[in-house]
Structures are given as structure tokens and as C-alpha cells.
Design an enzyme around this catalytic site. Structure first.
Site, PDB file in Angstrom:
ATOM      1  N   LYS A 116       0.816  -1.208   0.000  1.00  0.00           N
ATOM      2  CA  LYS A 116       0.000   0.000   0.000  1.00  0.00           C
ATOM      3  C   LYS A 116       0.859   1.273   0.000  1.00  0.00           C
ATOM      4  CE  LYS A 116      -4.021  -1.955   2.350  1.00  0.00           C
ATOM      5  NZ  LYS A 116      -4.888  -2.402   1.270  1.00  0.00           N
ATOM      6  N   GLU A 200      -2.984   7.302   7.411  1.00  0.00           N
ATOM      7  CA  GLU A 200      -3.482   8.350   6.517  1.00  0.00           C
ATOM      8  C   GLU A 200      -4.763   8.931   7.095  1.00  0.00           C
ATOM      9  OE1 GLU A 200      -3.910   6.177   2.810  1.00  0.00           O
ATOM     10  OE2 GLU A 200      -5.937   5.534   3.300  1.00  0.00           O
ATOM     11  N   ASN A 235     -14.547  -2.854   7.488  1.00  0.00           N
ATOM     12  CA  ASN A 235     -13.816  -2.636   6.234  1.00  0.00           C
ATOM     13  C   ASN A 235     -13.849  -3.831   5.302  1.00  0.00           C
ATOM     14  OD1 ASN A 235     -12.962  -0.038   7.135  1.00  0.00           O
ATOM     15  ND2 ASN A 235     -11.507  -1.110   8.450  1.00  0.00           N
ATOM     16  N   GLU A 288      -6.122   1.744  -3.274  1.00  0.00           N
ATOM     17  CA  GLU A 288      -5.158   0.689  -3.588  1.00  0.00           C
ATOM     18  C   GLU A 288      -5.568   0.067  -4.910  1.00  0.00           C
ATOM     19  OE1 GLU A 288      -5.253  -2.937  -1.479  1.00  0.00           O
ATOM     20  OE2 GLU A 288      -7.411  -2.958  -1.215  1.00  0.00           O
ATOM     21  N   ASN A 290      -5.922  -3.654  -6.653  1.00  0.00           N
ATOM     22  CA  ASN A 290      -5.883  -5.099  -6.460  1.00  0.00           C
ATOM     23  C   ASN A 290      -5.516  -5.735  -7.786  1.00  0.00           C
ATOM     24  OD1 ASN A 290      -6.603  -4.933  -3.744  1.00  0.00           O
ATOM     25  ND2 ASN A 290      -8.764  -4.803  -4.264  1.00  0.00           N
TER      26      ASN A 290
HETATM   27  P1  ADP Z   1      -7.959  -3.744   1.882  1.00  0.00           P
HETATM   28  O1  ADP Z   1      -6.706  -4.076   1.164  1.00  0.00           O
HETATM   29  O2  ADP Z   1      -8.068  -4.428   3.172  1.00  0.00           O
HETATM   30  O3  ADP Z   1      -9.145  -3.886   1.016  1.00  0.00           O
HETATM   31  P2  ADP Z   1      -8.307  -0.860   1.570  1.00  0.00           P
HETATM   32  O4  ADP Z   1      -7.232   0.135   1.645  1.00  0.00           O
HETATM   33  O5  ADP Z   1      -8.861  -1.134   0.224  1.00  0.00           O
HETATM   34  O6  ADP Z   1      -7.801  -2.199   2.245  1.00  0.00           O
HETATM   35  O7  ADP Z   1      -9.471  -0.405   2.530  1.00  0.00           O
HETATM   36  C1  ADP Z   1     -10.599  -1.196   2.812  1.00  0.00           C
HETATM   37  C2  ADP Z   1     -11.774  -0.316   3.195  1.00  0.00           C
HETATM   38  O8  ADP Z   1     -11.460   0.518   4.314  1.00  0.00           O
HETATM   39  C3  ADP Z   1     -12.191   0.655   2.116  1.00  0.00           C
HETATM   40  O9  ADP Z   1     -13.123   0.085   1.263  1.00  0.00           O
HETATM   41  C4  ADP Z   1     -12.808   1.797   2.901  1.00  0.00           C
HETATM   42  O10 ADP Z   1     -14.111   1.508   3.264  1.00  0.00           O
HETATM   43  C5  ADP Z   1     -11.998   1.819   4.160  1.00  0.00           C
HETATM   44  N1  ADP Z   1     -10.917   2.806   4.097  1.00  0.00           N
HETATM   45  C6  ADP Z   1      -9.632   2.555   3.784  1.00  0.00           C
HETATM   46  N2  ADP Z   1      -8.898   3.682   3.848  1.00  0.00           N
HETATM   47  C7  ADP Z   1      -9.730   4.670   4.212  1.00  0.00           C
HETATM   48  C8  ADP Z   1      -9.569   6.073   4.461  1.00  0.00           C
HETATM   49  N3  ADP Z   1      -8.393   6.672   4.364  1.00  0.00           N
HETATM   50  N4  ADP Z   1     -10.650   6.781   4.818  1.00  0.00           N
HETATM   51  C9  ADP Z   1     -11.859   6.188   4.932  1.00  0.00           C
HETATM   52  N5  ADP Z   1     -12.074   4.889   4.722  1.00  0.00           N
HETATM   53  C10 ADP Z   1     -11.024   4.118   4.371  1.00  0.00           C
HETATM   54  P1  ADP Z   2     -10.248  -6.440  -0.780  1.00  0.00           P
HETATM   55  O1  ADP Z   2     -11.123  -6.579   0.409  1.00  0.00           O
HETATM   56  O2  ADP Z   2      -8.828  -6.825  -0.602  1.00  0.00           O
HETATM   57  O3  ADP Z   2     -10.395  -5.146  -1.463  1.00  0.00           O
HETATM   58  P2  ADP Z   2     -11.881  -8.534  -1.795  1.00  0.00           P
HETATM   59  O4  ADP Z   2     -13.081  -7.969  -1.195  1.00  0.00           O
HETATM   60  O5  ADP Z   2     -11.891  -8.936  -3.231  1.00  0.00           O
HETATM   61  O6  ADP Z   2     -10.739  -7.488  -1.815  1.00  0.00           O
HETATM   62  O7  ADP Z   2     -11.388  -9.741  -0.807  1.00  0.00           O
HETATM   63  C1  ADP Z   2     -10.272 -10.605  -1.010  1.00  0.00           C
HETATM   64  C2  ADP Z   2     -10.091 -11.469   0.224  1.00  0.00           C
HETATM   65  O8  ADP Z   2     -10.809 -12.692   0.144  1.00  0.00           O
HETATM   66  C3  ADP Z   2      -8.704 -11.947   0.439  1.00  0.00           C
HETATM   67  O9  ADP Z   2      -7.896 -10.997   1.034  1.00  0.00           O
HETATM   68  C4  ADP Z   2      -8.894 -13.163   1.367  1.00  0.00           C
HETATM   69  O10 ADP Z   2      -8.957 -12.813   2.734  1.00  0.00           O
HETATM   70  C5  ADP Z   2     -10.226 -13.692   0.969  1.00  0.00           C
HETATM   71  N1  ADP Z   2     -10.117 -15.004   0.254  1.00  0.00           N
HETATM   72  C6  ADP Z   2      -9.042 -15.542  -0.336  1.00  0.00           C
HETATM   73  N2  ADP Z   2      -9.286 -16.710  -0.922  1.00  0.00           N
HETATM   74  C7  ADP Z   2     -10.566 -16.998  -0.682  1.00  0.00           C
HETATM   75  C8  ADP Z   2     -11.444 -18.081  -1.058  1.00  0.00           C
HETATM   76  N3  ADP Z   2     -11.037 -19.081  -1.825  1.00  0.00           N
HETATM   77  N4  ADP Z   2     -12.721 -18.046  -0.656  1.00  0.00           N
HETATM   78  C9  ADP Z   2     -13.164 -17.013   0.050  1.00  0.00           C
HETATM   79  N5  ADP Z   2     -12.385 -15.963   0.416  1.00  0.00           N
HETATM   80  C10 ADP Z   2     -11.101 -15.928   0.067  1.00  0.00           C
HETATM   81 MG    MG Z   3      -9.421  -2.914  -0.670  1.00  0.00          MG
END
Ligand code: ADP
Ligand code: ADP
Ligand code: MG
Length: 665
Positions: A116, A200, A235, A288, A290
């Protein structure tokens, strides 16, 4: 095209990839751990290879084991799904070294975007707008407090290696910054083996809107519109939709173009998702990227008609994208509900066990309605503690949002899951929530609308009467059958009466039943409910036509009546004869045991820390202990001021659900 594809994943995503591969005429190889010996993805694949013990870090994410399976089966390509090795640079490199195609982006792009902190810096360089914050590493809790004050509360404390909503905490003050830093760090260490933390600004009233991108190896970049994923808990996304009810065409285009610019900056290819956080004025900030297929990709497929997995496989083979940006439109509206094995009535704690019943609604694909259910489980199968608690992804599509929501309500009503705690009632409640219906949502929706957790839905009197009518209708059917069976032996045949008392949620309704071959009418004092149903005793789901509309009710027999689940409500209806009704009123009510002076373990898990000792006075909200389950650290807090009189567990203990952790005076 490739002849054989190995899917380096499990669960619903492995099944979903297998479906497309099969459609393309590609042979499939599944891999599985001990716990997954009988899993659905293993049954579906042409071949399956065992790769180790149940914990993912001894099987699914051990690169050497996966490489062995590839060599053994001669797979030419690997689809990693999401999670596990999907964003692992070393895995992509290992495949490259062996000349096996990775169905994903280049290792360099994974590396750049996988972290990140690094990706945020790259986005800034590519002129993509990012969340203000401090880009350095946080050393310790004191440092976290200092930096949080500089950034300005509220702040988001994040694990640089984070994903799936793990390793992330909001802090509104110094105390929360200190505690959030520690729990994020612990969670990141146990989930990702990397505990680097950054901080952040927390964007308030945010919406999570992400752009699906697709690129080939020939420099073509496309965006397939957005998905709105604002309905989140901790989240973690719960409900997603496409398109977003919030975006206008101009913002959509700007976000799409920035997403493509970022993809271009790292020579991206394959499918990927650029996540943004959008504030109330439609300012958007990069969160971020993905570098993989996203869990919620089906909603994009439903509104664009593009099979993303097929495109990924074609791109990996070296084909050019055959679509142009102009050809990608938005057709209709799609919604996805994630069914989790999480008990909504117990603060969404993970639930594990055997699926004694698993009956999803029928899948449908017509020009006016689609129901799609992506799943990796089956009736009789087990939800284990080793993996993600997601059971299924239920999607509906319709020409417009309102119709898609209605379709989702119906699909949830007829989705039967028993044997474990699950969130269907909660999903139903959201579908009926006015703010959701209006599209007036933010990522704070669940916290704001369910501040004390979810206690179930209370039906209005109209719905309650429908449920009650359905119950008495079924009761009568069962009674008729019973008198037929016993009637042959009895000399004086019993007659099934027409007058009944319905006891529902503390209210009693006297009713009369009129039945003929057109159906049954239940006559309440103030209204008549005409219904038709094909229910017979033993059915656990009934579709009832009430005043011309169809409703699905989940049914369970209980003493003197039925438990009915409908639209997130869970209602017990007792059916009495007028005489029994009088007697029932005289019965004392059975009271549940008093557990208010105990802290019970809310889920099976491992005690990581006990923060208090016998004799301590604890305040409301004070952390008592931390329990780890399904890789999440859950802090259990005091519900009120009390003095600890006994502590039964210590760090390292494995507890079962409802084990008594400590007692209070
Ligand atoms: P992850 O890799 O676990 O998905 P993200 O950075 O995408 O992490 O954040 C997941 C969720 O957390 C986002 O969808 C949002 O709802 C919340 N979030 C993350 N960063 C922020 C931020 N700076 N301010 C408000 N909400 C945030
Ligand atoms: P993010 O939350 O990172 O933005 P997603 O909502 O697409 O993205 O969630 C991805 C997450 O799903 C992975 O980080 C992991 O914890 C979970 N995961 C991984 N493999 C599996 C699986 N086979 N079945 C269900 N969940 C999984
Ligand atoms: Mg995310």
C-alpha cells in the site's frame, strides 16, 4: 489456447474459474488441503492434487507445493483466484522461471501495487489523486500517536501489506491510535507475516467505488465501469452493486481514465481493480490497486456481459482484447450479497460447522432477470475454521436498481442455510432499509444504522399478519393430515376446527379459516388474507401466493406452531384452539439462565491476551481480553462497570463457544 489450467485456490472462486475454463474447452486441475478433500472445487475439476495440511500456510500458499502440482499434472497455466498467492510476486516469478503462464499481471506490477505504501507513491507520481497522510513507517505506539496528531484525527491506521479489510483500524483519539496501532500490527503479522504500518487521513462519509480495468500485453487498456462497495463491516465488503447510484457520467469517465493511467504506469495486463474512496462532493482518492480478479467481479460481468475470467485467460495466452472502450456499456443493474458464516445476532462472530441444509435459489438468466449464485460449498459439507467465512455470493440483475433489489429480497427469502450462523437475515434487512433503497449509503452505513449490532427485523403489522396467516394455513394442513391418519382408528372422527388463536410476538389474533378448492382465506378481525400454497408437512420452504403476490417463507415446526423466517425477521407463531389459548395464558414463562455476570467466549477461538485479573474493577467498554478466530483478533469488552471475581482462561487457551472466560461479582 492453453490445454490445461491449474487453479491455485479453493472455494467459490476455484469453482467459478473452472466453469469458464470448461466453457473454453480447457482441462482443469484443482489443488486441495486435508480439510478440502471432499470440497466442491475438487469434485468439479478434471484432476485434483493434494498439496498439504489444512492451514493455508502449509498448503495453498506454499509455492513449492503448488509448483509440484503443476509439474505433476503438466498444467500450462495457473489462475490464482483472489487471496492466497494471487498477489504474490515470488509465485509469479516461480511460474515464469518454469515457463508456466500466470493468469494475472506481470510480477513487477504485483510488486509495485502489492504494497500500500509503494502503490500510493506510484499513484501520486502518475497524477492519480490519493488520500492525504504520512508516507513513512510507524515505529511504535508513541510514534503512532505523534503521527496521528500531525495528520489530524480521525485517522486510518493501515498495514502496508493489508488486504481483505484486515490490519486496519480507525482512530479518533490518542488512546485509539495506541490500541489500533497494536492490533493492526498483530493482525498484520499473523495474517500477512509483515507488520509494517502507515497512517493516513480517514475520509469521513466515504463511499467505496472501484474501477474494473482490463489490459492486454499489446498496450490496450479498458475500464469496465465501476462497482460501489460501500456496504461494509469492519472494512470488509458485504453488499456490492454496479453501477454506482452515486456517480455521474463525468466522474465515471475521470475515474476510469485515472485507473487506466495507473495501470499503464506499471505496464499492467490482465484484470485488475483500482479502488477509490469518494467523498460527498464526488472528490475521489486512490486507495489501492488489487492486481487480481476481485471477489465482487460478477456484478461487472452482469452489467457488461463480459466474462472477466475468459478475458484474463485470453490475455495470458497473448491474445489482443477484442473489445473497445466504446463497446463497453452499462446494461441494467446488478447487486451482490456476500453470504458469510457469521452470526449477525452475536455481533457477526464467525460460525463454523456442518451445513445441515444448503439450498440456494434457482439460478435464472433471462432478458429481464438474472439470479447467479457463486459458491464453493454443498449440503452436508463443512465450513471449517481454516479459511474465509464466505459461503456464497448471491447476485441478482434486472433492468433497473429497484427491480434488482426486489429480486434480491426474493432470492434471500428462498435461500436455505442451516447448521451454522449466517448473515442472510441481515442482508434481507439491508435490502429493506430505506437508506439503501434510496442509494444514500456510505461505508459507515452499517455502523450508523446498526450501532448496537443486529437484533433481527421487527415486521410491521401487515407483514406479521401475513406470516401468521401462513402459519395457521400450514397448521390446518398438518391437522387435517393428522386426523386422517388417526381417524381410521378412532371411532368418533375428530373434525379440524375453523376458529383459532394466533400468538405472535406477544400479540394474539383470533382468526377464522375459510377454505375451499381455490385456496385458504384467513379472516382476522380487521382484514382477510387470501392465500395459495403447495406446502406439505415437512417442507422447510414454502412459496405462498398472498393477495396475488408471491412470498417465500422458511418454515420450521415448533411446539404448537411454526417458526417462520421472512425478510430478516424470525418469528414464532403458536396456533391454539380458543380453549388452549386460554390455558396458554396461564402458563408461566420460561426464563433463560442468567449469564449477565459472566464473559462468555462468543466463538470458538484462541485466547491471545487477558487484560485483567481477579479483583480488578473494569469500566464499561474496557478491553477484557482478545480472542483470535479465523485470523481476526476480536477484543471483548466490559458491558458495564464490574469487579472481576474469577478468570478461567489465559493466553494460549483454545475455547469453545459459550465457554466462560471470566466472572464478575
Ligand atoms: P484492503 O486491502 O483491506 O481492502 P483498503 O485500503 O482497500 O484495504 O481499505 C478497505 C476499506 O477501508 C475501504 O473500502 C474503505 O471503506 C476503508 N478505508 C480505507 N482507507 C480509508 C480512508 N483513508 N478513509 C476512509 N475509509 C477508508
Ligand atoms: P479487498 O477486500 O482486498 O479489497 P476482496 O473484497 O476482493 O478485496 O477480498 C479478497 C479477500 O478474500 C482476500 O484478502 C482473502 O482474505 C479472501 N479469500 C481468499 N481466498 C478466498 C477463497 N477461496 N474463498 C473465500 N475468500 C477468500
Ligand atoms: Mg481494498
Amino acid at each position: 489456447m492453453f490445454k490445461k489450467l491449474l487453479i491455485a485456490n479453493r472455494g467459490e472462486i476455484a469453482c467459478r474459474v473452472i466453469k469458464t475454463a470448461r466453457k473454453m474447452g480447457i482441462q482443469t486441475v484443482a489443488i486441495y488441503s486435508d480439510a478440502d478433500r471432499n470440497a466442491l472445487h475438487v469434485q468439479m475439476a478434471d484432476e485434483a492434487v493434494h498439496i498439504g495440511p489444512s492451514p493455508a500456510n502449509q498448503s495453498y500458499i506454499v509455492i513449492d507445493n503448488v509448483m509440484d502440482a503443476i509439474r505433476k499434472t503438466g498444467a500450462e497455466a495457473v489462475h490464482p483466484g483472489y487471496g492466497f498467492l494471487s498477489e504474490n510476486r515470488k509465485f509469479a516469478e516461480a511460474l515464469e522461471a518454469e515457463g508456466v503462464a500466470f493468469v494475472g499481471p506481470p510480477a513487477t506490477a504485483i510488486e509495485a501495487m502489492g504494497d500500500k505504501i509503494t502503490s500510493k507513491k506510484l499513484a501520486m507520481e502518475a497524477n492519480v489523486s490519493t488520500v492525504p497522510g504520512f508516507m513513512g513507517l510507524i515505529e511504535d505506539a508513541d510514534d503512532a500517536v505523534k503521527i496521528s496528531n500531525e495528520v489530524g484525527y480521525p485517522v486510518m491506521i493501515k498495514a502496508s501489506a493489508g488486504g481483505g479489510g484486515k490490519g486496519m483500524r480507525i482512530a479518533w483519539n490518542d488512546a485509539e491510535a495506541r490500541e489500533g496501532f497494536q492490533s493492526s500490527k498483530n493482525e498484520a503479522a499473523s495474517s500477512f507475516g509483515d507488520d509494517r504500518i502507515f497512517i493516513e487521513k480517514f475520509i469521513t462519509q466515504p463511499r467505496h467505488i472501484e474501477i474494473q480495468v482490463l489490459a492486454d500485453k499489446h498496450g490496450n487498456y479498458l475500464y469496465l465501469n465501476e462497482r460501489e462497495c460501500s456496504i461494509q463491516r469492519r472494512n470488509q465488503k458485504v453488499i456490492e452493486e454496479a453501477p454506482s447510484p452515486f456517480l455521474d457520467a463525468e466522474t465515471r469517465k475521470a475515474m476510469g481514465e485515472q485507473a487506466c493511467a495507473l495501470a499503464r504506469a506499471v505496464d499492467y495486463c490482465s484484470a485488475g481493480t483500482v479502488e477509490f474512496i469518494v467523498d460527498g462532493d464526488r472528490n475521489f482518492y486512490f486507495l489501492e490497486m488489487n492486481t487480481r480478479l476481485q471477489v465482487e467481479h460478477p456484478v461487472t460481468e452482469l452489467i457488461t456481459g463480459v466474462d472477466l475470467v475468459e478475458q484474463m485467460i485470453r490475455v495470458a495466452y497473448g491474445e489482443r482484447l477484442s473489445l473497445t472502450q466504446e463497446e463497453i456499456g452499462i446494461k441494467g443493474w446488478a447487486i451482490e450479497s456476500r453470504l458469510y458464516a457469521e452470526d449477525p445476532y452475536r455481533n457477526f462472530l464467525p460460525s463454523i460447522g456442518r451445513l445441515s441444509r444448503y439450498r440456494p435459489p434457482a439460478e435464472v438468466a433471462t432478458s429481464t432477470l438474472a439470479v447467479r449464485n457463486d459458491t464453493g460449498v454443498y449440503e452436508g459439507g463443512e465450513i471449517s475454521m481454516f479459511y474465509d467465512p464466505m459461503i456464497a455470493k448471491l447476485c441478482t440483475w434486472a433492468p433497473d436498481r429497484t427491480t434488482a433489489i426486489t429480486a434480491m429480497r426474493d432470492a434471500l427469502d428462498s435461500f436455505e442455510v442451516e447448521g451454522i450462523g449466517h448473515n442472510i437475515p441481515f442482508l434481507s434487512a439491508v435490502m429493506d432499509h430505506q437508506r439503501f433503497i434510496d442509494g444514500n449509503i456510505t461505508t459507515a452505513f452499517i455502523d450508523e444504522e446498526y450501532p448496537d449490532g443486529f437484533a433481527g427485523v421487527t415486521l410491521d403489522e401487515d407483514d406479521l399478519k401475513r406470516v401468521a396467516a401462513c402459519a395457521v394455513g400450514m397448521f390446518r394442513v398438518a391437522e387435517i393430515r393428522r386426523t386422517r391418519i388417526t381417524g381410521t382408528m378412532d371411532n368418533h372422527k375428530r373434525k379440524v376446527g375453523t376458529d383459532w388463536i394466533l400468538a405472535v410476538e406477544g400479540t394474539e389474533f383470533p382468526v377464522r379459516i375459510e377454505a375451499n378448492r381455490h385456496g385458504t382465506t384467513v379472516v382476522f378481525e380487521d382484514r382477510r388474507i387470501a392465500m395459495k400454497s403447495k406446502w406439505t408437512p415437512g417442507d422447510t420452504l414454502t412459496i405462498v401466493e398472498i393477495d396475488g403476490e408471491h412470498h417465500a417463507f422458511k418454515v420450521q415446526k415448533i411446539t404448537a406452531g411454526y417458526r417462520i423466517r421472512y425478510r430478516g425477521a424470525d418469528v414464532k407463531v403458536r396456533v391454539y384452539t380458543p380453549r388452549q389459548g386460554e390455558l396458554a395464558r396461564l402458563m408461566p414463562e420460561k426464563l433463560p439462565p442468567d449469564t449477565s455476570r459472566m464473559l462468555l467466549c462468543p466463538m470458538p477461538g484462541l485466547i491471545v491476551k487477558v487484560n485483567v485479573a481477579v479483583g480488578d474493577e473494569v469500566q464499561e467498554g474496557q478491553a477484557l481480553c482478545a480472542v483470535e478466530a479465523m485470523k481476526m483478533e476480536n477484543i471483548l469488552r466490559a458491558e458495564r462497570r464490574a469487579v472481576v471475581s474469577k478468570v478461567n482462561a489465559m493466553a494460549g487457551d483454545s475455547l469453545a463457544v459459550d465457554d466462560v472466560i471470566m466472572e464478575f461479582e
